[in-house]
Write a protein that holds these residues in place. Sequence first.
Motif, PDB file in Angstrom:
ATOM      1  N   ALA A 116       0.869  -1.180   0.000  1.00 33.79           N
ATOM      2  CA  ALA A 116       0.000   0.000   0.000  1.00 33.79           C
ATOM      3  C   ALA A 116       0.898   1.219   0.000  1.00 33.79           C
ATOM      4  O   ALA A 116       1.971   1.217   0.612  1.00 33.79           O
ATOM      5  CB  ALA A 116      -0.924   0.014   1.217  1.00 33.79           C
ATOM      6  N   THR A 117       0.487   2.248  -0.691  1.00 35.43           N
ATOM      7  CA  THR A 117       1.272   3.473  -0.778  1.00 35.43           C
ATOM      8  C   THR A 117       1.500   4.064   0.607  1.00 35.43           C
ATOM      9  O   THR A 117       0.577   4.181   1.404  1.00 35.43           O
ATOM     10  CB  THR A 117       0.564   4.499  -1.675  1.00 35.43           C
ATOM     11  N   GLY A 118       2.758   4.410   0.882  1.00 31.22           N
ATOM     12  CA  GLY A 118       3.095   5.047   2.147  1.00 31.22           C
ATOM     13  C   GLY A 118       3.269   4.096   3.307  1.00 31.22           C
ATOM     14  O   GLY A 118       3.453   4.533   4.442  1.00 31.22           O
ATOM     15  N   GLN A 119       3.246   2.787   3.060  1.00 31.16           N
ATOM     16  CA  GLN A 119       3.433   1.807   4.123  1.00 31.16           C
ATOM     17  C   GLN A 119       4.538   0.824   3.754  1.00 31.16           C
ATOM     18  O   GLN A 119       4.799   0.577   2.577  1.00 31.16           O
ATOM     19  CB  GLN A 119       2.137   1.050   4.385  1.00 31.16           C
ATOM     20  N   TYR A 120       5.175   0.267   4.790  1.00 36.00           N
ATOM     21  CA  TYR A 120       6.148  -0.780   4.535  1.00 36.00           C
ATOM     22  C   TYR A 120       5.432  -1.990   3.953  1.00 36.00           C
ATOM     23  O   TYR A 120       4.337  -2.337   4.393  1.00 36.00           O
ATOM     24  CB  TYR A 120       6.852  -1.194   5.824  1.00 36.00           C
ATOM     25  N   PRO A 121       6.028  -2.675   2.980  1.00 35.28           N
ATOM     26  CA  PRO A 121       5.415  -3.905   2.483  1.00 35.28           C
ATOM     27  C   PRO A 121       5.390  -4.956   3.584  1.00 35.28           C
ATOM     28  O   PRO A 121       6.315  -5.035   4.399  1.00 35.28           O
ATOM     29  CB  PRO A 121       6.340  -4.319   1.327  1.00 35.28           C
ATOM     30  N   HIS A 122       4.326  -5.741   3.621  1.00 30.95           N
ATOM     31  CA  HIS A 122       4.187  -6.774   4.644  1.00 30.95           C
ATOM     32  C   HIS A 122       4.277  -8.138   3.990  1.00 30.95           C
ATOM     33  O   HIS A 122       3.536  -8.443   3.060  1.00 30.95           O
ATOM     34  CB  HIS A 122       2.858  -6.629   5.386  1.00 30.95           C
ATOM     35  N   TRP A 123       5.199  -8.964   4.487  1.00 30.66           N
ATOM     36  CA  TRP A 123       5.446 -10.280   3.906  1.00 30.66           C
ATOM     37  C   TRP A 123       4.837 -11.368   4.783  1.00 30.66           C
ATOM     38  O   TRP A 123       4.740 -11.221   6.009  1.00 30.66           O
ATOM     39  CB  TRP A 123       6.936 -10.535   3.760  1.00 30.66           C
ATOM     40  N   ALA A 124       4.456 -12.475   4.140  1.00 37.91           N
ATOM     41  CA  ALA A 124       3.876 -13.611   4.855  1.00 37.91           C
ATOM     42  C   ALA A 124       4.181 -14.888   4.083  1.00 37.91           C
ATOM     43  O   ALA A 124       4.488 -14.861   2.889  1.00 37.91           O
ATOM     44  CB  ALA A 124       2.372 -13.424   5.014  1.00 37.91           C
ATOM     45  N   VAL A 125       4.091 -16.011   4.778  1.00 36.75           N
ATOM     46  CA  VAL A 125       4.282 -17.332   4.174  1.00 36.75           C
ATOM     47  C   VAL A 125       2.925 -18.026   4.109  1.00 36.75           C
ATOM     48  O   VAL A 125       2.248 -18.180   5.137  1.00 36.75           O
ATOM     49  CB  VAL A 125       5.254 -18.190   5.007  1.00 36.75           C
ATOM     50  N   TYR A 126       2.530 -18.435   2.911  1.00 34.66           N
ATOM     51  CA  TYR A 126       1.266 -19.164   2.784  1.00 34.66           C
ATOM     52  C   TYR A 126       1.491 -20.611   3.224  1.00 34.66           C
ATOM     53  O   TYR A 126       2.406 -21.283   2.736  1.00 34.66           O
ATOM     54  CB  TYR A 126       0.763 -19.128   1.338  1.00 34.66           C
ATOM     55  N   VAL A 127       0.660 -21.074   4.171  1.00 34.05           N
ATOM     56  CA  VAL A 127       0.853 -22.409   4.733  1.00 34.05           C
ATOM     57  C   VAL A 127      -0.293 -23.355   4.402  1.00 34.05           C
ATOM     58  O   VAL A 127      -0.335 -24.485   4.894  1.00 34.05           O
ATOM     59  CB  VAL A 127       1.051 -22.332   6.270  1.00 34.05           C
ATOM     60  N   GLY A 128      -1.244 -22.912   3.569  1.00 35.55           N
ATOM     61  CA  GLY A 128      -2.371 -23.746   3.192  1.00 35.55           C
ATOM     62  C   GLY A 128      -3.617 -23.445   4.002  1.00 35.55           C
ATOM     63  O   GLY A 128      -3.572 -22.715   4.996  1.00 35.55           O
ATOM     64  N   ASP A 129      -4.741 -23.975   3.545  1.00 35.68           N
ATOM     65  CA  ASP A 129      -6.027 -23.794   4.238  1.00 35.68           C
ATOM     66  C   ASP A 129      -6.367 -22.321   4.429  1.00 35.68           C
ATOM     67  O   ASP A 129      -6.880 -21.923   5.483  1.00 35.68           O
ATOM     68  CB  ASP A 129      -6.023 -24.515   5.590  1.00 35.68           C
ATOM     69  N   PHE A 130      -6.042 -21.514   3.423  1.00 37.11           N
ATOM     70  CA  PHE A 130      -6.377 -20.081   3.406  1.00 37.11           C
ATOM     71  C   PHE A 130      -5.617 -19.274   4.469  1.00 37.11           C
ATOM     72  O   PHE A 130      -6.005 -18.152   4.786  1.00 37.11           O
ATOM     73  CB  PHE A 130      -7.883 -19.858   3.591  1.00 37.11           C
ATOM     74  N   GLN A 131      -4.539 -19.831   5.023  1.00 38.11           N
ATOM     75  CA  GLN A 131      -3.850 -19.183   6.126  1.00 38.11           C
ATOM     76  C   GLN A 131      -2.403 -18.837   5.780  1.00 38.11           C
ATOM     77  O   GLN A 131      -1.787 -19.471   4.919  1.00 38.11           O
ATOM     78  CB  GLN A 131      -3.873 -20.089   7.369  1.00 38.11           C
ATOM     79  N   VAL A 132      -1.888 -17.832   6.483  1.00 35.09           N
ATOM     80  CA  VAL A 132      -0.489 -17.436   6.351  1.00 35.09           C
ATOM     81  C   VAL A 132       0.125 -17.333   7.742  1.00 35.09           C
ATOM     82  O   VAL A 132      -0.578 -17.178   8.744  1.00 35.09           O
ATOM     83  CB  VAL A 132      -0.331 -16.085   5.621  1.00 35.09           C
ATOM     84  N   VAL A 133       1.456 -17.429   7.782  1.00 35.10           N
ATOM     85  CA  VAL A 133       2.227 -17.145   8.993  1.00 35.10           C
ATOM     86  C   VAL A 133       3.072 -15.928   8.707  1.00 35.10           C
ATOM     87  O   VAL A 133       3.687 -15.823   7.638  1.00 35.10           O
ATOM     88  CB  VAL A 133       3.104 -18.350   9.394  1.00 35.10           C
ATOM     89  N   HIS A 134       3.097 -14.992   9.650  1.00 31.85           N
ATOM     90  CA  HIS A 134       3.795 -13.724   9.406  1.00 31.85           C
ATOM     91  C   HIS A 134       4.273 -13.125  10.715  1.00 31.85           C
ATOM     92  O   HIS A 134       3.759 -13.452  11.795  1.00 31.85           O
ATOM     93  CB  HIS A 134       2.873 -12.725   8.691  1.00 31.85           C
ATOM     94  N   LEU A 135       5.275 -12.254  10.605  1.00 36.73           N
ATOM     95  CA  LEU A 135       5.783 -11.516  11.759  1.00 36.73           C
ATOM     96  C   LEU A 135       5.128 -10.150  11.780  1.00 36.73           C
ATOM     97  O   LEU A 135       5.233  -9.378  10.833  1.00 36.73           O
ATOM     98  CB  LEU A 135       7.306 -11.366  11.653  1.00 36.73           C
ATOM     99  N   HIS A 136       4.446  -9.862  12.881  1.00 34.25           N
ATOM    100  CA  HIS A 136       3.767  -8.578  13.004  1.00 34.25           C
ATOM    101  C   HIS A 136       3.783  -8.116  14.443  1.00 34.25           C
ATOM    102  O   HIS A 136       3.453  -8.872  15.361  1.00 34.25           O
ATOM    103  CB  HIS A 136       2.318  -8.683  12.527  1.00 34.25           C
ATOM    104  N   ARG A 137       4.204  -6.864  14.624  1.00 31.21           N
ATOM    105  CA  ARG A 137       4.235  -6.252  15.944  1.00 31.21           C
ATOM    106  C   ARG A 137       4.908  -7.159  16.967  1.00 31.21           C
ATOM    107  O   ARG A 137       4.381  -7.463  18.034  1.00 31.21           O
ATOM    108  CB  ARG A 137       2.830  -5.841  16.393  1.00 31.21           C
TER     109      ARG A 137
END
Length: 276
Positions: free
Chosen positions: A116-137
Motif C-alpha cells: 500500500a502506498t506510504g506503508q512498509y510492504p508486509h510479507w507472509a508465508v502461505y501455509v495452506g487452508d487459506f492461512q499465512v504465517v507472518h511476523l507482526h508487531r
Amino acid sequence: MGNQVEKLTHLNYAEVPTSDPNGFDPDDDGPRIGVSYIFSNDDGDDDDQDDNLDHFSSVNRAVNHEEKPFDPQDELECAIYYREECVYERSTGAATHSAESLLNKCRPGDLLEFVATGQYPHWAVYVGDFQVVHLHRAEIKNNFLTDVSQGKKGRIVNGLYRYRALPPEVIVRNALDHVGSRDRELYWRNSECFAAWCRFGKREFKIGGEIRIGKQPYRLKLLFSEKKSHVLEFQSLEDVIMEKRRNDQIGKDAVMQELANHLNTTHEIKEEHFVN
C-alpha cells in the motif's frame, strides 16, 4: 534533478547520516541517528505500520488507515548484490491482486507481499487452508490471508530472492514452528526477513547472522531509469533489506529527492572546507 542523481552514482553508506541500527519501528516520524544503514528513520516489523492487526474488523481498519491505492509507477526498481552475485532483483510493474484472488493462486510455501502506498510492504508465508504465517508487531502469528491483507493488494514474490528455495513442506514447517514466538525470542527484524528465512533457510536473514568486520560486501543498486542509477554499500543483508524496505515505504520520487538533497549538502560542505 536528474543530473544530480546521475552524478551521485556511488556512495559508501558510512559517508552519510544513518539511522536506527536496531530497525524496530517507533510510532514517531522523527529522524534518528545510528550506524547501520542510510536515509532511515523507520523500519522493521514492530511491524510494518499495518497497525492493529490483532483487531481484524473493518471498523478498526477504517479508523486506523486512510490507505492510498498502490501506485506501481512510484515503485523503485532495485537489485541487491553480494560481491558480484545478484541475490535479489525487483523490476517495476509486477501485478498485484486482491486477497480473494491470491487465494486461487497460492500454494503452500509461497511468499506473499502486501503493498500500500506510504506503508512498509508486509510479507507472509502461505501455509495452506487459506492461512499465512507472518511476523507482526514483534510476534509471529498464524492468521487467515484475507485478514492479514487488511484490504491491501498482494502478490506472490517467490522469485525476488535468487537463493535456492527449500521444499514446500520444509518452508511451511519453518513458519509454523515459530508461531507464538515474540519479543526477545525473535531472530528477525521484519516480516520480509522472517518470510525469506522460512523459504530459503539462510542465516543472513537473521539478526546477527553475519559478522560485521568492516567490509561492505553488499550493494543496493537503485535504478531510476536506463541511464540513471545509484549504488549503496552495506555490511550485511539485513541492513540492505531495512534500507530497501524504507525506500519501498517512501516511494521512488522521495528517494530521488533525498539523494538530490544529500548531494547539494555534501557539495556545500566541501566548498566551505575549501574556502577555509
